[in-house]
Design an enzyme around this catalytic site. Structure first.
Site, short mmCIF file in Angstrom:
data_model
loop_
_atom_site.label_atom_id
_atom_site.label_comp_id
_atom_site.label_asym_id
_atom_site.label_seq_id
_atom_site.Cartn_x
_atom_site.Cartn_y
_atom_site.Cartn_z
N ASP A 60 47.71 -38.03 4.57
CA ASP A 60 46.82 -36.98 4.07
C ASP A 60 47.37 -35.57 4.33
O ASP A 60 48.17 -35.37 5.25
CB ASP A 60 45.46 -37.07 4.77
CG ASP A 60 44.68 -38.31 4.35
OD1 ASP A 60 45.24 -39.16 3.63
OD2 ASP A 60 43.52 -38.43 4.79
N HIS A 107 48.86 -38.50 8.75
CA HIS A 107 48.92 -37.17 8.14
C HIS A 107 50.36 -36.71 8.00
O HIS A 107 51.14 -36.81 8.95
CB HIS A 107 48.13 -36.16 8.98
CG HIS A 107 46.66 -36.45 9.00
ND1 HIS A 107 46.10 -37.39 9.85
CD2 HIS A 107 45.64 -35.96 8.25
CE1 HIS A 107 44.80 -37.45 9.63
NE2 HIS A 107 44.48 -36.59 8.67
ZN LIG Z 1 42.61 -34.34 5.42
#
Ligand SMILES: [Zn+2]
Length: 304
Positions: free
Chosen positions: A113, A257
């Site tokens: 992400d 992430h």
């Molecule tokens: Zn996020």
């Protein structure tokens, strides 16, 4: 000067005329040939420096046409690589955090992400490439706008790109603001990569502040996760890996992430995590692949 007079021009004048025509032809052809957008830009610059060889109106028209052709071929490539995928009907407008594939099929989806982001997205792409793995990247619209080349690389290397809002806001939004978060991000992904996504992950996993409801109303699948790496806390690599491994099962979705901050621990942990998954018999799939596999399994069960 009549035709007869022209024919009597001295040899060196003829030579200059022919050389001039050859120069114009080669520059014009050179501008039409570039295969990469970067090359196209270089040619635009050199064209500008070269001056008035070609009327600027013609040049800009040709550049527009050329960009259109580049874009079409980009879409075709994305489609051919299988990144332009339709989500099975049963998942449209739904929220899910894992799937139940054929129990013998140990599949896992790595998701990243908050990119595209300089350095970390690229390092993660390098690791995935070295291991021949396709992942799923939930990108932030404004990052896509700021780092389009990294966004293009995600798609060019066969990964799935998906929607993670424009601003990554957590607060409650008006319907109009929520719609913007989804639509503007969908649009920038399309403009940059030629890919239309209908996968959405809400920032912070927040389902009740507007964007997730809007995404479902637009037949997006809202994709949560089943194994949180907690990589945003920047744990040591071993801790990050154990966060993931102890919560993993076939059909699981791993949250990591690649953008939005320092992602050194994610980059450091990823190769060993991949090895541990493979040693336990897992194979890696993208979210569309995972949904397609469960869909197939559910169809098989329905037939029985
Ligand atoms: Zn996020």
């Amino acid at each position: 000067m009549n035709a007869k007079g022209m024919l009597r021009l001295p040899k060196h004048i003829w030579f200059c005329l022919i050389a001039g025509v050859a120069l114009i032809v080669s520059v014009t052809v050179g501008m039409m040939l570039p295969l990469q957008p970067e090359a196209l830009n270089n040619h635009i610059e050199s064209g500008a420096i070269a001056g008035n060889l070609v009327a600027s109106a013609n040049l800009s028209q040709r550049v527009t046409e050329f960009q259109g052709q580049m874009f079409d071929s980009w879409q075709q490539q994305a489609s051919a690589k299988g990144v332009y995928q339709q989500i099975p009907k049963r998942y449209q407008g739904q929220t899910l955090s894992d799937v139940k594939p054929n129990p013998r099929d140990k599949i896992i989806a790595l998701t990243f992400d908050d990119g595209p982001w300089p350095k970390y997205t690229e390092q993660i792409l390098d690791i995935l490439k070295a291991n021949n793995i396709k992942g799923t990247f939930f990108v932030i619209g404004r990052n896509m706008k700021n780092f389009p080349d990294i966004g293009k690389r995600i798609v060019a290397e066969g990964h799935t790109i998906a929607n993670h809002t424009w601003h990554h806001w957590y607060h409650r939004m008006s319907p109009k603001a929520a719609a913007y978060e989804i639509d503007a991000t969908e649009e920038i992904i399309y403009q940059v990569t030629g890919v239309r996504t209908n996968l959405f992950r809400p920032p912070g996993g927040i389902l009740g502040n507007g964007p997730a409801a809007y995404a479902r109303s637009k037949n997006y699948s809202v994709i949560m996760w089943s194994a949180d790496s907690h990589d945003y806390k920047r744990p040591p690599a071993e801790r990050l890996i154990s966060n993931v491994m102890r919560n993993s099962k076939p059909g699981g979705i791993v949250l990591m992430h690649d953008g939005g901050g320092v992602r050194d621990s994610t980059v450091k942990a990823l190769p060993s995590m991949i090895k541990q998954f493979r040693d336990s018999g897992y194979r890696f799939v993208t979210m569309p692949e995972m949904l397609a596999l469960e869909d197939k399994q559910l169809q098989t069960i329905a037939k029985k």
